[in-house]
Design a protein around this motif. Structure first.
Motif, PDB file in Angstrom:
ATOM      1  N   ASP A 231      47.004  -1.776  -2.419  1.00  0.00           N
ATOM      2  CA  ASP A 231      45.574  -1.862  -2.711  1.00  0.00           C
ATOM      3  C   ASP A 231      44.745  -1.956  -1.441  1.00  0.00           C
ATOM      4  OD1 ASP A 231      45.736  -1.650  -5.465  1.00  0.00           O
ATOM      5  OD2 ASP A 231      45.934  -3.815  -5.772  1.00  0.00           O
ATOM      6  N   ASP A 232      45.275  -2.631  -0.412  1.00  0.00           N
ATOM      7  CA  ASP A 232      44.544  -2.728   0.856  1.00  0.00           C
ATOM      8  C   ASP A 232      44.303  -1.338   1.450  1.00  0.00           C
ATOM      9  OD1 ASP A 232      44.633  -5.504   0.679  1.00  0.00           O
ATOM     10  OD2 ASP A 232      46.431  -5.663   1.915  1.00  0.00           O
ATOM     11  N   MET A 233      45.366  -0.556   1.518  1.00  0.00           N
ATOM     12  CA  MET A 233      45.226   0.780   2.097  1.00  0.00           C
ATOM     13  C   MET A 233      44.401   1.677   1.198  1.00  0.00           C
ATOM     14  SD  MET A 233      48.110   3.440   3.519  1.00  0.00           S
ATOM     15  CE  MET A 233      47.586   4.985   4.267  1.00  0.00           C
ATOM     16  N   LEU A 234      44.635   1.598  -0.108  1.00  0.00           N
ATOM     17  CA  LEU A 234      43.886   2.438  -1.034  1.00  0.00           C
ATOM     18  C   LEU A 234      42.392   2.152  -0.935  1.00  0.00           C
ATOM     19  CD1 LEU A 234      43.634   4.454  -3.336  1.00  0.00           C
ATOM     20  CD2 LEU A 234      44.238   2.626  -4.932  1.00  0.00           C
ATOM     21  N   THR A 235      42.018   0.888  -0.897  1.00  0.00           N
ATOM     22  CA  THR A 235      40.607   0.540  -0.781  1.00  0.00           C
ATOM     23  C   THR A 235      40.007   1.108   0.492  1.00  0.00           C
ATOM     24  OG1 THR A 235      40.879  -1.493  -2.066  1.00  0.00           O
ATOM     25  CG2 THR A 235      38.969  -1.387  -0.602  1.00  0.00           C
ATOM     26  N   TYR A 236      40.746   1.009   1.585  1.00  0.00           N
ATOM     27  CA  TYR A 236      40.235   1.517   2.863  1.00  0.00           C
ATOM     28  C   TYR A 236      40.086   3.039   2.829  1.00  0.00           C
ATOM     29  CZ  TYR A 236      39.323   1.754   7.831  1.00  0.00           C
ATOM     30  OH  TYR A 236      38.723   1.971   9.048  1.00  0.00           O
ATOM     31  N   LEU A 237      41.058   3.735   2.257  1.00  0.00           N
ATOM     32  CA  LEU A 237      40.976   5.194   2.171  1.00  0.00           C
ATOM     33  C   LEU A 237      39.807   5.626   1.292  1.00  0.00           C
ATOM     34  CD1 LEU A 237      44.729   6.266   1.782  1.00  0.00           C
ATOM     35  CD2 LEU A 237      43.352   6.194   3.874  1.00  0.00           C
ATOM     36  N   VAL A 238      39.639   4.945   0.163  1.00  0.00           N
ATOM     37  CA  VAL A 238      38.534   5.284  -0.745  1.00  0.00           C
ATOM     38  C   VAL A 238      37.191   5.024  -0.067  1.00  0.00           C
ATOM     39  CG1 VAL A 238      37.361   4.587  -2.867  1.00  0.00           C
ATOM     40  CG2 VAL A 238      39.835   5.002  -2.880  1.00  0.00           C
ATOM     41  N   ASP A 239      37.059   3.879   0.605  1.00  0.00           N
ATOM     42  CA  ASP A 239      35.805   3.577   1.293  1.00  0.00           C
ATOM     43  C   ASP A 239      35.510   4.613   2.379  1.00  0.00           C
ATOM     44  OD1 ASP A 239      35.440   1.362  -0.284  1.00  0.00           O
ATOM     45  OD2 ASP A 239      36.045  -0.100   1.243  1.00  0.00           O
ATOM     46  N   THR A 240      36.542   5.016   3.098  1.00  0.00           N
ATOM     47  CA  THR A 240      36.361   6.023   4.148  1.00  0.00           C
ATOM     48  C   THR A 240      35.907   7.347   3.551  1.00  0.00           C
ATOM     49  OG1 THR A 240      38.081   4.984   5.509  1.00  0.00           O
ATOM     50  CG2 THR A 240      37.496   7.257   6.038  1.00  0.00           C
ATOM     51  N   TYR A 241      36.599   7.773   2.494  1.00  0.00           N
ATOM     52  CA  TYR A 241      36.242   9.052   1.888  1.00  0.00           C
ATOM     53  C   TYR A 241      34.828   9.015   1.319  1.00  0.00           C
ATOM     54  CZ  TYR A 241      36.184  13.199  -0.966  1.00  0.00           C
ATOM     55  OH  TYR A 241      35.811  14.407  -1.509  1.00  0.00           O
ATOM     56  N   ASP A 242      34.480   7.941   0.639  1.00  0.00           N
ATOM     57  CA  ASP A 242      33.166   7.858   0.007  1.00  0.00           C
ATOM     58  C   ASP A 242      32.043   7.867   1.040  1.00  0.00           C
ATOM     59  OD1 ASP A 242      34.389   7.863  -2.429  1.00  0.00           O
ATOM     60  OD2 ASP A 242      33.988   5.757  -2.900  1.00  0.00           O
ATOM     61  N   THR A 243      32.259   7.202   2.171  1.00  0.00           N
ATOM     62  CA  THR A 243      31.251   7.226   3.234  1.00  0.00           C
ATOM     63  C   THR A 243      31.094   8.633   3.801  1.00  0.00           C
ATOM     64  OG1 THR A 243      31.632   4.918   3.849  1.00  0.00           O
ATOM     65  CG2 THR A 243      30.642   6.346   5.523  1.00  0.00           C
ATOM     66  N   LEU A 244      32.200   9.285   4.093  1.00  0.00           N
ATOM     67  CA  LEU A 244      32.140  10.642   4.636  1.00  0.00           C
ATOM     68  C   LEU A 244      31.575  11.616   3.601  1.00  0.00           C
ATOM     69  CD1 LEU A 244      35.553  10.722   6.534  1.00  0.00           C
ATOM     70  CD2 LEU A 244      33.270  10.475   7.527  1.00  0.00           C
ATOM     71  N   HIS A 245      31.889  11.382   2.341  1.00  0.00           N
ATOM     72  CA  HIS A 245      31.368  12.229   1.267  1.00  0.00           C
ATOM     73  C   HIS A 245      29.843  12.134   1.220  1.00  0.00           C
ATOM     74  CE1 HIS A 245      30.383  13.393  -2.903  1.00  0.00           C
ATOM     75  NE2 HIS A 245      31.500  14.118  -2.881  1.00  0.00           N
ATOM     76  N   ALA A 246      29.311  10.925   1.354  1.00  0.00           N
ATOM     77  CA  ALA A 246      27.858  10.738   1.343  1.00  0.00           C
ATOM     78  C   ALA A 246      27.221  11.391   2.571  1.00  0.00           C
ATOM     79  CB  ALA A 246      27.520   9.249   1.295  1.00  0.00           C
ATOM     80  N   GLU A 247      27.815  11.185   3.731  1.00  0.00           N
ATOM     81  CA  GLU A 247      27.287  11.803   4.948  1.00  0.00           C
ATOM     82  C   GLU A 247      27.389  13.321   4.887  1.00  0.00           C
ATOM     83  OE1 GLU A 247      28.496   8.160   8.014  1.00  0.00           O
ATOM     84  OE2 GLU A 247      29.531  10.083   8.120  1.00  0.00           O
ATOM     85  N   GLY A 248      28.417  13.791   4.203  1.00  0.00           N
ATOM     86  CA  GLY A 248      28.675  15.220   4.137  1.00  0.00           C
ATOM     87  C   GLY A 248      27.668  16.008   3.337  1.00  0.00           C
ATOM     88  N   ALA A 249      26.802  15.332   2.610  1.00  0.00           N
ATOM     89  CA  ALA A 249      25.739  16.034   1.899  1.00  0.00           C
ATOM     90  C   ALA A 249      24.832  16.752   2.882  1.00  0.00           C
ATOM     91  CB  ALA A 249      24.936  15.050   1.055  1.00  0.00           C
ATOM     92  N   ASP A 250      24.693  16.188   4.091  1.00  0.00           N
ATOM     93  CA  ASP A 250      23.872  16.792   5.134  1.00  0.00           C
ATOM     94  C   ASP A 250      24.725  17.569   6.128  1.00  0.00           C
ATOM     95  OD1 ASP A 250      21.619  17.327   6.826  1.00  0.00           O
ATOM     96  OD2 ASP A 250      22.277  15.663   8.103  1.00  0.00           O
ATOM     97  N   ARG A 251      25.712  16.892   6.691  1.00  0.00           N
ATOM     98  CA  ARG A 251      26.588  17.527   7.676  1.00  0.00           C
ATOM     99  C   ARG A 251      28.033  17.153   7.356  1.00  0.00           C
ATOM    100  NH1 ARG A 251      23.854  19.761  12.007  1.00  0.00           N
ATOM    101  NH2 ARG A 251      21.643  19.197  12.121  1.00  0.00           N
ATOM    102  N   PRO A 252      28.799  18.090   6.835  1.00  0.00           N
ATOM    103  CA  PRO A 252      30.173  17.803   6.406  1.00  0.00           C
ATOM    104  C   PRO A 252      31.034  17.205   7.516  1.00  0.00           C
ATOM    105  CG  PRO A 252      29.455  19.903   5.527  1.00  0.00           C
ATOM    106  CD  PRO A 252      28.393  19.456   6.487  1.00  0.00           C
ATOM    107  N   ARG A 253      31.984  16.419   7.101  1.00  0.00           N
ATOM    108  CA  ARG A 253      32.844  15.677   8.013  1.00  0.00           C
ATOM    109  C   ARG A 253      34.315  16.032   7.779  1.00  0.00           C
ATOM    110  NH1 ARG A 253      28.154  14.495   9.692  1.00  0.00           N
ATOM    111  NH2 ARG A 253      27.515  12.365  10.242  1.00  0.00           N
ATOM    112  N   MET A 254      35.179  15.397   8.570  1.00  0.00           N
ATOM    113  CA  MET A 254      36.628  15.542   8.427  1.00  0.00           C
ATOM    114  C   MET A 254      37.232  14.149   8.309  1.00  0.00           C
ATOM    115  SD  MET A 254      39.292  17.076  11.241  1.00  0.00           S
ATOM    116  CE  MET A 254      41.017  16.583  11.189  1.00  0.00           C
TER     117      MET A 254
END
Length: 307
Positions: A231-254
């Motif tokens: 759960d620790d790793m899953l939470t971190y991966l989800v938080d990372t993806y969701d942040t990049l997903h939000a930023e990616g609306a303007d400028r996509p990320r990796m």
């Protein structure tokens, strides 16, 4: 643009206006799943090393055995190739997710069945050196020979030479040797950005870097104050993806996700990978790709400037 030989630090990068990645399908995030295949290439007195392996195993903080074997650690590494790899293999095939393998040449040579499975799955197999050791104090001629041996071994076992490189514990010469070898599209010995970028070379030809990660990485299970449960790793991966997903609306990320056979391949940890892939599928907006695919896209969409 800093050159390979100068090894200058670039603390500016793309700044406030990174390039628009233009990932295929309008994806907001290019997701790169990476599996480090190292088991059988680690330090061992049987290989002529002065001590046993002391890095990234379950006996966190235990010192290496100088001049002798640490059989417990050896068996923990063996778990990765005997069982962990196949659990990860089943999980990724179930999701139909592409993967880049950072393969240590000697490790791959000791498990041809795993190498065959990587090729059959269509995974990219990049080179992770010949041995899983620190190359900082290795003579240049040895590092160059190890690079050639790793390339040849991967090509023989997988059926295709590697076009990506990652050492992890590099020498000051590593990137120059990668460029001089001439057959690599990119290297990933860098953690400084959310997008690929170019560095200059002594020959004047820009070289592509596809940055990697040590934060969204299962090695944090084996460090103090890192991940404890899936759960620790899953939470971190989800938080990372969701942040990049939000930023990616303007400028996509990796986003890179780092894994190891002997770590996330354990039954109590594999749910972090499975759950993350389920989350990405539900949320949408991802292009899950190999690092070779990301590199080829970047070279085509954002070609380097001619000096």
């Amino acid at each position: 643009m800093p050159t390979v030989s100068e090894q200058q630090r670039d603390l500016v990068g793309y700044g406030a206006s990174p390039p628009r990645a233009a990932w295929p399908g309008g994806a907001r995030v290019a997701v790169s799943l990476v599996l480090n295949y190292e088991e059988g290439g680690e330090r061992n007195v049987l290989e002529g090393d002065p001590a046993s392996e002391g890095f990234l195993h379950e006996l966190v903080g235990a010192p290496p055995v100088v001049g002798g074997r640490e059989l417990n650690v050896e068996s923990m590494f063996a778990y990765g190739s005997r069982a962990g790899f196949w659990r990860i293999h089943r999980t990724l095939l179930a999701h139909g997710a592409p993967l880049t393998v950072y393969a240590v040449g000697q490790a791959l040579a000791r498990n041809p069945e795993a190498a065959k499975a990587m090729g059959a799955a269509g995974w990219e197999v990049a080179s992770h050196g010949w041995r899983w050791i620190d190359y900082r104090h290795v003579p240049e001629e040895v590092e160059r020979a190890d690079m050639a041996r790793s390339i040849a071994t991967i090509e023989q076992l997988v059926g295709r030479r590697p076009v990506g490189w990652y050492t992890g514990r590099t020498s000051p010469r590593t990137r120059r040797l990668v460029v001089e070898e001439g057959g690599f599209l990119y290297d990933s010995d860098d953690y400084s950005d959310d997008l690929p970028f170019y560095v200059g070379t002594d020959e004047g030809q820009p070289h592509l870097v596809v940055p990697y990660t040590l934060d969204a990485n299962d090695f944090k299970f084996l460090i103090v104050h890192g991940f404890t449960t899936a759960d620790d790793m899953l939470t971190y991966l989800v938080d990372t993806y969701d942040t990049l997903h939000a930023e990616g609306a303007d400028r996509p990320r990796m986003m890179s996700v780092g894994m190891h056979c002997r770590i996330i391949g354990r039954p109590g940890r594999i749910r972090a990978l499975d759950g993350f892939l389920e989350h990405v599928a539900r949320r949408g907006g991802a292009w899950i790709a190999t690092r070779e695919q990301i590199a080829r896209h970047w070279l085509a969409a954002h070609p380097p400037e001619t000096p």
